[in-house]
Design a protein around this motif. Structure first.
Motif, mmCIF file in Angstrom:
data_model
loop_
_atom_site.group_PDB
_atom_site.id
_atom_site.type_symbol
_atom_site.label_atom_id
_atom_site.label_comp_id
_atom_site.label_asym_id
_atom_site.label_seq_id
_atom_site.Cartn_x
_atom_site.Cartn_y
_atom_site.Cartn_z
ATOM 1 N N ASP A 273 -7.642 -9.669 21.944
ATOM 2 C CA ASP A 273 -6.806 -10.491 21.069
ATOM 3 C C ASP A 273 -7.242 -11.954 21.094
ATOM 4 N N ALA A 274 -7.856 -12.357 22.199
ATOM 5 C CA ALA A 274 -8.321 -13.738 22.331
ATOM 6 C C ALA A 274 -9.503 -13.768 23.286
ATOM 7 N N GLY A 275 -10.316 -14.810 23.163
ATOM 8 C CA GLY A 275 -11.460 -14.966 24.046
ATOM 9 C C GLY A 275 -12.757 -14.512 23.409
ATOM 10 N N GLU A 276 -13.842 -14.671 24.156
ATOM 11 C CA GLU A 276 -15.169 -14.312 23.675
ATOM 12 C C GLU A 276 -15.872 -13.398 24.667
ATOM 13 N N ILE A 277 -16.687 -12.512 24.118
ATOM 14 C CA ILE A 277 -17.552 -11.655 24.934
ATOM 15 C C ILE A 277 -18.963 -11.830 24.413
ATOM 16 N N ARG A 278 -19.876 -12.158 25.321
ATOM 17 C CA ARG A 278 -21.271 -12.361 24.949
ATOM 18 C C ARG A 278 -22.144 -11.335 25.659
ATOM 19 N N LEU A 279 -23.006 -10.709 24.890
ATOM 20 C CA LEU A 279 -23.940 -9.726 25.413
ATOM 21 C C LEU A 279 -25.346 -10.267 25.221
ATOM 22 N N GLY A 280 -26.050 -10.533 26.341
ATOM 23 C CA GLY A 280 -27.376 -11.125 26.238
ATOM 24 C C GLY A 280 -27.388 -12.413 25.458
ATOM 25 N N GLY A 281 -26.295 -13.185 25.557
ATOM 26 C CA GLY A 281 -26.197 -14.454 24.852
ATOM 27 C C GLY A 281 -25.614 -14.359 23.459
ATOM 28 N N GLU A 282 -25.436 -13.142 22.916
ATOM 29 C CA GLU A 282 -24.895 -12.967 21.568
ATOM 30 C C GLU A 282 -23.396 -12.712 21.630
ATOM 31 N N HIS B 222 -34.102 -4.208 19.133
ATOM 32 C CA HIS B 222 -33.376 -5.443 19.396
ATOM 33 C C HIS B 222 -34.240 -6.357 20.255
ATOM 34 N N PRO B 223 -33.987 -7.671 20.224
ATOM 35 C CA PRO B 223 -34.788 -8.595 21.040
ATOM 36 C C PRO B 223 -34.643 -8.269 22.508
ATOM 37 N N GLY B 224 -35.637 -8.670 23.298
ATOM 38 C CA GLY B 224 -35.591 -8.442 24.734
ATOM 39 C C GLY B 224 -34.480 -9.252 25.376
ATOM 40 N N PRO B 225 -34.277 -9.052 26.692
ATOM 41 C CA PRO B 225 -33.230 -9.762 27.404
ATOM 42 C C PRO B 225 -33.345 -11.275 27.226
ATOM 43 N N GLN B 226 -32.197 -11.910 27.014
ATOM 44 C CA GLN B 226 -32.167 -13.342 26.821
ATOM 45 C C GLN B 226 -31.858 -14.040 28.145
ATOM 46 N N PRO B 227 -32.261 -15.323 28.269
ATOM 47 C CA PRO B 227 -31.930 -16.064 29.486
ATOM 48 C C PRO B 227 -30.420 -16.152 29.646
ATOM 49 N N GLY B 228 -29.971 -16.271 30.888
ATOM 50 C CA GLY B 228 -28.547 -16.392 31.144
ATOM 51 C C GLY B 228 -27.930 -15.059 31.502
ATOM 52 N N PRO B 229 -26.586 -14.985 31.505
ATOM 53 C CA PRO B 229 -25.900 -13.761 31.917
ATOM 54 C C PRO B 229 -26.231 -12.576 31.015
ATOM 55 N N ALA B 230 -26.227 -11.388 31.611
ATOM 56 C CA ALA B 230 -26.377 -10.172 30.815
ATOM 57 C C ALA B 230 -25.130 -9.951 29.974
ATOM 58 N N ILE B 231 -23.979 -10.244 30.571
ATOM 59 C CA ILE B 231 -22.711 -10.150 29.851
ATOM 60 C C ILE B 231 -21.785 -11.228 30.369
ATOM 61 N N PRO C 86 -31.055 -0.943 27.705
ATOM 62 C CA PRO C 86 -29.894 -1.722 27.267
ATOM 63 C C PRO C 86 -29.676 -2.979 28.103
ATOM 64 N N ASP C 87 -28.934 -3.919 27.534
ATOM 65 C CA ASP C 87 -28.552 -5.120 28.278
ATOM 66 C C ASP C 87 -27.650 -4.755 29.451
ATOM 67 N N VAL C 88 -26.713 -3.826 29.221
ATOM 68 C CA VAL C 88 -25.757 -3.440 30.249
ATOM 69 C C VAL C 88 -25.499 -1.941 30.150
ATOM 70 N N VAL C 89 -25.374 -1.294 31.313
ATOM 71 C CA VAL C 89 -24.922 0.098 31.387
ATOM 72 C C VAL C 89 -23.503 0.093 31.947
ATOM 73 N N PHE C 90 -22.563 0.655 31.198
ATOM 74 C CA PHE C 90 -21.186 0.785 31.650
ATOM 75 C C PHE C 90 -20.972 2.214 32.144
ATOM 76 N N ALA C 91 -20.522 2.332 33.378
ATOM 77 C CA ALA C 91 -20.264 3.645 33.975
ATOM 78 C C ALA C 91 -18.772 3.752 34.281
#
Length: 285
Positions: free
Chosen positions: A98-107, A33-42, A198-203
């Motif tokens: 049910d509503a809203g958006e979630i972006r991971l590394g800008g995607e 996958h592409p490297g980290p993108q500018p902006g928030p990680a999530i 990874p972009d984010v590690v969830f623990a």
């Protein structure tokens, strides 16, 4: 083969993307996958999640807006039923809001099909669970490499060995999980979570099954992953001491973020939790 795929789908619906069969026939060496993108990680924008219907309706998330920077360590706390688990499941792509958006590394990931979402979880998200979720039939090194194998990527044994050294298990690569203590198994799980960068590690309650000293060692490793490797960690916990290892603590109540504590200390976190538990659901922070 059908039975193998059924096991994998069942495991991932249960919230464990690593508990699948270790071989899925994917070609090795596929593009990373592409490297980290500018902006928030999530980033979460207006995320809502409701369960049930009619009188039994539960609003688990009520419009979550949040952006977490790369290389940050965030703890998420709240009373039972506050929405912590739903938050983690949605943010990690294990459940759909049910509503809203979630972006991971800008995607934007909420509109992705299940196949692409599965690929994303395997390559761009790391997971650390309370119960470790290692495969007992695989060696320690094979467990660490499992996300790359499931993603069809080249298995980077040099990185696996480096990560095992970082978590203090350099001499345990050939052992099975059953030969390790609980703390050692959680160290393997942390190495596994980091193997794909990874972009984010969830623990999810990563120290819940550990004694105090071992829990402290595991939290130090998560802290080092942020400070030394630039990882982004989001940790759900009920423990004020565990939360104090983070850069900030988000407090959930009634499915909403009601408080935010930067530079947390254990006592300050505990005091906020006491105040939060005493406050009626829906009251202003």
């Amino acid at each position: 083969m059908a039975r193998r795929h059924d096991r994998r789908r069942t495991a991932e619906r249960a919230g464990d993307p690593y508990a699948a069969d270790a071989h899925d026939g994917a070609p090795y060496g596929s593009d990373r996958h592409p490297g980290p993108q500018p902006g928030p990680a999530i980033e979460l924008r207006g995320v809502r999640r409701t369960y049930g219907r009619g009188a039994g309706t539960v609003q688990a998330l009520r419009g979550i807006d949040l952006a977490l920077a790369p290389g940050s360590f965030t703890a998420v706390m709240g009373p039972s039923g506050s929405g912590k688990s739903t938050f983690l499941q949605c943010a990690a792509g294990l459940d759909r809001p049910d509503a809203g958006e979630i972006r991971l590394g800008g995607e934007e990931i909420t509109a992705l099909g299940e196949k692409r979402l599965t690929e994303l979880r395997r390559s761009r998200i790391g997971f650390v669970f309370q119960s470790f979720n290692l495969l007992p039939s695989l060696s320690v090194e094979q467990n660490v490499l499992l996300p790359q194998r499931l993603a069809g990527e080249r298995q980077d044994r040099a990185r696996a060995r480096e990560l095992l050294e970082r978590v203090g298990l350099g001499g345990h690569a050939g052992r099975r999980p059953g030969q390790l203590s609980g703390g050692q198994q959680q160290r393997v799980a942390i190495a596994r979570a980091l193997i794909t960068r990874p972009d984010v590690v969830f623990a999810d309650e990563p120290t819940g099954a550990l004694d105090t000293r071992t829990a402290h060692e595991v939290l130090e490793l998560l802290r080092q992953a942020v400070d030394s490797l630039g990882a982004t960690v989001v940790m759900v916990t009920h423990d004020p001491v565990a939360a104090s290892f983070a850069d900030r603590v988000l407090f959930l109540a009634g499915g909403a973020i009601v408080d935010d504590l930067p530079h947390p200390g254990p006592q300050a976190v505990a005091d906020r939790m006491v105040a939060l538990t005493a406050r009626p659901v829906g009251a202003a922070a």
